[in-house]
Enzyme design. Sequence first.
Site, PDB file in Angstrom:
ATOM      1  N   ARG A 123      40.372  28.095  36.634  1.00  0.00           N
ATOM      2  CA  ARG A 123      41.350  27.124  36.134  1.00  0.00           C
ATOM      3  C   ARG A 123      40.617  26.013  35.384  1.00  0.00           C
ATOM      4  NH1 ARG A 123      43.099  28.862  41.192  1.00  0.00           N
ATOM      5  NH2 ARG A 123      45.161  29.863  41.163  1.00  0.00           N
TER       6      ARG A 123
ATOM      7  N   LYS B 215      44.193  25.427  43.451  1.00  0.00           N
ATOM      8  CA  LYS B 215      45.609  25.669  43.708  1.00  0.00           C
ATOM      9  C   LYS B 215      45.875  26.137  45.130  1.00  0.00           C
ATOM     10  CE  LYS B 215      49.662  27.423  41.306  1.00  0.00           C
ATOM     11  NZ  LYS B 215      50.150  28.136  40.103  1.00  0.00           N
TER      12      LYS B 215
ATOM     13  N   HIS C  15      43.837  27.211  29.859  1.00  0.00           N
ATOM     14  CA  HIS C  15      44.302  28.149  30.881  1.00  0.00           C
ATOM     15  C   HIS C  15      44.389  29.565  30.328  1.00  0.00           C
ATOM     16  CE1 HIS C  15      46.729  29.584  34.286  1.00  0.00           C
ATOM     17  NE2 HIS C  15      46.376  28.482  34.901  1.00  0.00           N
TER      18      HIS C  15
ATOM     19  N   ARG D 212      42.365  32.765  31.401  1.00  0.00           N
ATOM     20  CA  ARG D 212      42.758  33.520  32.589  1.00  0.00           C
ATOM     21  C   ARG D 212      43.702  34.659  32.214  1.00  0.00           C
ATOM     22  NH1 ARG D 212      41.880  31.323  37.418  1.00  0.00           N
ATOM     23  NH2 ARG D 212      43.908  31.738  38.363  1.00  0.00           N
TER      24      ARG D 212
ATOM     25  N   HIS E 216      43.996  34.165  43.212  1.00  0.00           N
ATOM     26  CA  HIS E 216      45.395  34.235  43.624  1.00  0.00           C
ATOM     27  C   HIS E 216      45.449  34.690  45.078  1.00  0.00           C
ATOM     28  CE1 HIS E 216      46.831  34.868  39.200  1.00  0.00           C
ATOM     29  NE2 HIS E 216      46.553  33.602  39.472  1.00  0.00           N
TER      30      HIS E 216
ATOM     31  N   TYR F  61      43.300  38.364  52.446  1.00  0.00           N
ATOM     32  CA  TYR F  61      41.893  38.742  52.385  1.00  0.00           C
ATOM     33  C   TYR F  61      41.031  37.487  52.357  1.00  0.00           C
ATOM     34  CZ  TYR F  61      43.230  43.539  51.130  1.00  0.00           C
ATOM     35  OH  TYR F  61      43.735  44.804  51.125  1.00  0.00           O
TER      36      TYR F  61
END
Length: 409
Positions: A242, A267, A330, A333, A357, A367
């Site tokens: 990011r 985030k 951004h 990404r 994410h 995970y």
Amino acid sequence: MSLTDTRCKGAKSQEKDYKMSDEKGLYMIVKITGAKWWRFDYSFDGKRKTLSLGTYPDISLKIARERRDEYRRMVATGIDPSANRKASKLVESIEVKDSFKLIALEWLNVKKSEWVSSHYSKIEARLQRDIFPWIGDKSIIEIKPIEILNVLKRIQDRGSLETAHRAKSDISQIFRYAIQTDRAQNNPTIHLGGALKTPKEKHMASIVEPAQVGELLRQIESYEGTFIVRCALQLAPLVFVRPGELRQAQWKDINLETAEWRFKASKTHQDHIVPLSKQAVEILKAIQPYSGHGLYVFPGLRGDDRPMSNNAILSAFRRMGIEKEEMSGHGFRAMARTLLAERLRFPDGIIEHQLAHQVRDVHGRAYNRTSFLNDRKIMMQDWANYLDNLRKGEDVLPDGFTPLHSMQY
């Protein structure tokens, strides 16, 4: 031994300031000048703090103890007396001791150490501009859902729908803080679900066509701006983090020997690992003599103690003739997400992990940060090699490329 009025009155100045202890954190400091100051020490959130309670004899021993006990009760209920005092000073009228504004400013003060300064400033400005004028002076326990909705609709009606949703989130967090500190019993925002319009999803501008990506990379290679911004532009497509994470990258989080960058994703607030390709390591080694002595990899123009401006990358795009509708910080990404899947054929799960994410297994469990790390290292190196080919004008897969799309995930 506890203090008495007699001891307080009889305390004389000496060659240097000295301390006379009472109990439960209260003590008197006798200054060289003869002035006598009350102090109260306490611990909050694992930190030692001190409050001044005024001077003796204006504040008697009895009053000093009463104030100490009041602050101890605050600590017991999860309120930091120092934050409470600062918030009280910021409120022009303190007729309402449990006003929304007072509690909101106290909450802001508590959160300040957890947030970057830009995030803090945005929330503070939103509260001052859009919320305090309407409900700031009200007692927090008297605020009704319809009053909050009226505040939010004023924002919505001027066309700032996303701001309205953020304001609702701010108000909700303040009420939760009030509940946690025993100054409210419920959160009225829970009754406002669906009351605001849903914002239209916005997609950040990005370049995803291989030929156009190659052209962008060539423009970056020939960029004639500052060395710091040029290095940031070169690293951005290789790591596709990011924008705020890139510009605030810190040397302490980067290990050039293991070729890893470890930090907390902005985030999700989860630990994240970015495997660094050989190309990324070369860029970081090139900039290390310039900024390696400081905190930030990409320091700002005003000093090493501040990161590069959040407009630096966007300004560089504009200087290269790339409009905001074409590409954003951004956008790297989205570029990586698209080409890693469509051209290099890496599994979605591996890509999503590297994008930081939230990824869960078939049982719904998240995970950890090291999941599929070896595969992600392979992917990041193949990605860097593929970008090299695109920069040369060749939309071909890198030498030695072995797709992972057949692996079990």
